[in-house]
Design an enzyme around this catalytic site. Structure first.
Site, PDB file in Angstrom:
ATOM      1  N   TYR A 242      -6.026  -8.103   9.531  1.00  0.00           N
ATOM      2  CA  TYR A 242      -6.329  -9.230   8.658  1.00  0.00           C
ATOM      3  C   TYR A 242      -7.120 -10.325   9.378  1.00  0.00           C
ATOM      4  O   TYR A 242      -6.999 -11.502   9.051  1.00  0.00           O
ATOM      5  CB  TYR A 242      -5.033  -9.846   8.092  1.00  0.00           C
ATOM      6  CG  TYR A 242      -4.091  -8.842   7.497  1.00  0.00           C
ATOM      7  CD1 TYR A 242      -4.459  -8.100   6.377  1.00  0.00           C
ATOM      8  CD2 TYR A 242      -2.833  -8.627   8.045  1.00  0.00           C
ATOM      9  CE1 TYR A 242      -3.595  -7.172   5.827  1.00  0.00           C
ATOM     10  CE2 TYR A 242      -1.960  -7.692   7.494  1.00  0.00           C
ATOM     11  CZ  TYR A 242      -2.356  -6.973   6.381  1.00  0.00           C
ATOM     12  OH  TYR A 242      -1.497  -6.065   5.843  1.00  0.00           O
TER      13      TYR A 242
ATOM     14  N   TYR B 113       3.190  -6.802  -3.456  1.00  0.00           N
ATOM     15  CA  TYR B 113       2.609  -6.211  -2.246  1.00  0.00           C
ATOM     16  C   TYR B 113       3.471  -5.020  -1.859  1.00  0.00           C
ATOM     17  O   TYR B 113       4.678  -5.170  -1.660  1.00  0.00           O
ATOM     18  CB  TYR B 113       2.545  -7.216  -1.087  1.00  0.00           C
ATOM     19  CG  TYR B 113       2.053  -6.542   0.176  1.00  0.00           C
ATOM     20  CD1 TYR B 113       0.690  -6.335   0.385  1.00  0.00           C
ATOM     21  CD2 TYR B 113       2.942  -6.055   1.136  1.00  0.00           C
ATOM     22  CE1 TYR B 113       0.232  -5.677   1.510  1.00  0.00           C
ATOM     23  CE2 TYR B 113       2.481  -5.392   2.263  1.00  0.00           C
ATOM     24  CZ  TYR B 113       1.130  -5.210   2.449  1.00  0.00           C
ATOM     25  OH  TYR B 113       0.683  -4.541   3.563  1.00  0.00           O
TER      26      TYR B 113
ATOM     27  N   ASP C 205      11.236  -1.609  -4.020  1.00  0.00           N
ATOM     28  CA  ASP C 205      10.658  -1.737  -2.685  1.00  0.00           C
ATOM     29  C   ASP C 205      11.460  -2.824  -1.979  1.00  0.00           C
ATOM     30  O   ASP C 205      11.195  -4.005  -2.142  1.00  0.00           O
ATOM     31  CB  ASP C 205       9.181  -2.113  -2.814  1.00  0.00           C
ATOM     32  CG  ASP C 205       8.523  -2.334  -1.456  1.00  0.00           C
ATOM     33  OD1 ASP C 205       9.251  -2.358  -0.441  1.00  0.00           O
ATOM     34  OD2 ASP C 205       7.287  -2.484  -1.422  1.00  0.00           O
TER      35      ASP C 205
HETATM   36  C1  LIG Z   1       5.611  -4.853   4.769  1.00  0.00           C
HETATM   37  C2  LIG Z   1       5.835  -4.311   3.423  1.00  0.00           C
HETATM   38  C3  LIG Z   1       5.403  -3.017   3.088  1.00  0.00           C
HETATM   39  C4  LIG Z   1       4.589  -2.158   4.023  1.00  0.00           C
HETATM   40  O1  LIG Z   1       5.284  -1.790   5.168  1.00  0.00           O
HETATM   41  P1  LIG Z   1       4.462  -1.318   6.461  1.00  0.00           P
HETATM   42  O2  LIG Z   1       5.529  -0.893   7.411  1.00  0.00           O
HETATM   43  O3  LIG Z   1       3.687  -2.487   6.939  1.00  0.00           O
HETATM   44  O4  LIG Z   1       3.595  -0.193   6.044  1.00  0.00           O
HETATM   45  C5  LIG Z   1       5.713  -2.541   1.822  1.00  0.00           C
HETATM   46  N1  LIG Z   1       6.396  -3.284   0.951  1.00  0.00           N
HETATM   47  C6  LIG Z   1       6.827  -4.525   1.248  1.00  0.00           C
HETATM   48  C7  LIG Z   1       7.619  -5.287   0.233  1.00  0.00           C
HETATM   49  C8  LIG Z   1       6.548  -5.090   2.483  1.00  0.00           C
HETATM   50  O5  LIG Z   1       6.945  -6.335   2.761  1.00  0.00           O
END
Ligand SMILES: *Cc1c(COP(=O)(O)O)cnc(C)c1O
Length: 422
Positions: free
Chosen positions: A9, A137, A240
């Site tokens: 980034y 995200y 997630d």
């Molecule tokens: C950081 C994050 C990801 C991605 O994880 P990485 O280990 O960086 O690939 C996915 N979902 C959420 C909510 C995150 O905060």
């Protein structure tokens, strides 16, 4: 010679040289110059025990002496087996199956593939798109970029390259909103489902806390309502919990606030206490059992090389043991209280012309400003105060390690506030 490292980034013309970190202890890391910085971000939210934790280091050393790696294809080992049992024990009831991978993004890719294949195995191959939320995200790989906020989600320039999914508005009701207050948000979700459910495999969400999208917080009632909508429209619910898992919202998992079991749940970041990269995608019996069958299509065709890495599993087990033995949820409750007092209760901060909102949930706090320009230079400013802060766009936040002391939290919050008083 300048380092060949290409930083994440980073704008190559304006980036400042990245200082080298040589070590760390507790909530602080040390630069090779000897400068100490108090980490307000716990390294992208994963170093929940802080740096140099003796038990985590010892666990990695012990495991390294026994077995560093072996493939999980056709083989198993004790740390992977024990960790899977522990994850089933601590996650919401019904999540009984664990698929390992090596990062949060890949864990989410696994979840989405699982959902699409699940519906295909149910003879519903047309259910192959995702429904995600604005401000979401879910990671930086192609499949994940396609379910991040398409406008503000950093990945707009790839839109031509990415598969098309559906999006519902981000929830707007606050964490402590009443049930009636989430009605509007749920209606917006329902509207998308009514129109497109026939092609939607799963609804994805970062429950309660949309993290990288600006620490947008919402109510457990919204999460409960989403569960009901998914059942009504035959859509799987994927949580997630890469960022929210392991205590960040004040309970072990955000799902626990709503007492909801998703069909699939993804864990990473705090899973290993940040000491090694790893992820777990958990599924309920309903999802898992759909894969039991005779055709070649019934196998789940995924298998990252480093899935179930013994070092990562062993340190994850130790991280969880420390979390439970040292009552981290109590620590998090105290941090939360303090963050609230120092930030939310500060009327001077709330009334500052640049500040739009101040929010705290669990061990996460954010000062939302009007625009990213309001935070230009805040990283360098914080560093002069001995604090490592790294805002996301117009959001100045802290997600400290859970072992951060009261005095250290005050140093973080006073630095955040000092930026607006300078
Ligand atoms: C950081 C994050 C990801 C991605 O994880 P990485 O280990 O960086 O690939 C996915 N979902 C959420 C909510 C995150 O905060």
């Amino acid at each position: 010679m300048k380092s060949p490292i290409w930083h994440p980034y980073a704008h190559l013309k304006t980036q400042t040289p990245a200082p080298k970190v040589s070590g760390g202890q507790g909530a602080c890391f040390t630069l090779e110059t000897g400068e100490q910085l108090l980490d307000a971000t716990c390294s992208w939210w994963c170093m929940i025990h802080g740096y140099g934790h003796p038990r985590l280091i010892q666990a990695i050393r012990d495991q390294a002496g026994e077995l560093c790696h072996v493939m999980l294809g056709g083989l198993s080992h004790e740390p992977a087996d024990r960790l899977a049992r522990e994850l089933v024990r601590i996650t919401p009831a019904g999540l009984n199956h664990v698929f390992y991978s090596d990062s949060g993004s890949v864990g989410m890719e696994v979840a989405m593939k699982m959902a699409v294949q699940y519906h295909r195995l149910q003879d519903k191959p047309h259910k192959h798109r995702m429904l995600a939320l604005m401000k979401a995200y879910h990671g930086d790989t192609a499949g994940c970029m396609a379910v991040c906020d398409p406008e503000e989600g950093m990945h707009g320039l790839f839109s031509g390259y990415l598969p098309q999914h559906h999006f519902a508005p981000a929830p707007t009701a606050a964490f402590d909103a009443d049930k009636a207050d989430v009605h509007h948000d749920l209606q917006a979700l329902r509207a998308v489902l009514e129109r497109h459910h026939h092609e939607i495999a799963a609804l994805l969400m970062e429950p309660l806390l949309q993290a990288a999208g600006g620490l947008n917080m919402t109510s457990p009632h919204y999460v409960k309502g989403a569960r009901q909508l998914c059942d009504e429209f035959d859509v799987l619910l994927i949580f997630d919990e890469v960022a929210t898992g392991f205590g960040r919202t004040g309970k072990m998992f955000a799902a626990d606030h709503a007492e909801v079991t998703p069909d699939i749940m993804v864990l990473s970041k705090g899973l290993t206490g940040g000491y090694l990269g790893h992820a777990a995608t958990l599924a309920t019996g309903r999802v898992h059992d759909a894969f039991i069958g005779d055709s070649p299509e019934h196998a789940f065709m995924h298998g990252p090389t480093f899935m179930g890495n013994p070092l990562a599993c062993r340190v994850a087990l130790e991280s969880l043991a420390v979390f439970e033995q040292e009552n981290y949820l109590d620590k998090i409750a105290r941090l939360s209280e303090l963050l609230r007092r120092e930030l939310c209760d500060d009327t001077q901060l709330r009334q500052h012309p640049d500040v739009v909102d101040v929010r705290v949930l669990g061990a996460a706090a954010v000062i939302e400003t009007r625009c990213a320009d309001n935070l230009e230079g805040v990283g360098e400013f914080a560093r002069r105060h001995g604090v490592w802060l790294r805002p996301i766009g117009r959001w100045l936040y802290t997600m400290p390690a859970y072992i951060t002391t009261e005095e250290q939290i005050r140093r973080i919050t006073s630095t955040m506030k000092a930026w607006f008083q300078r």
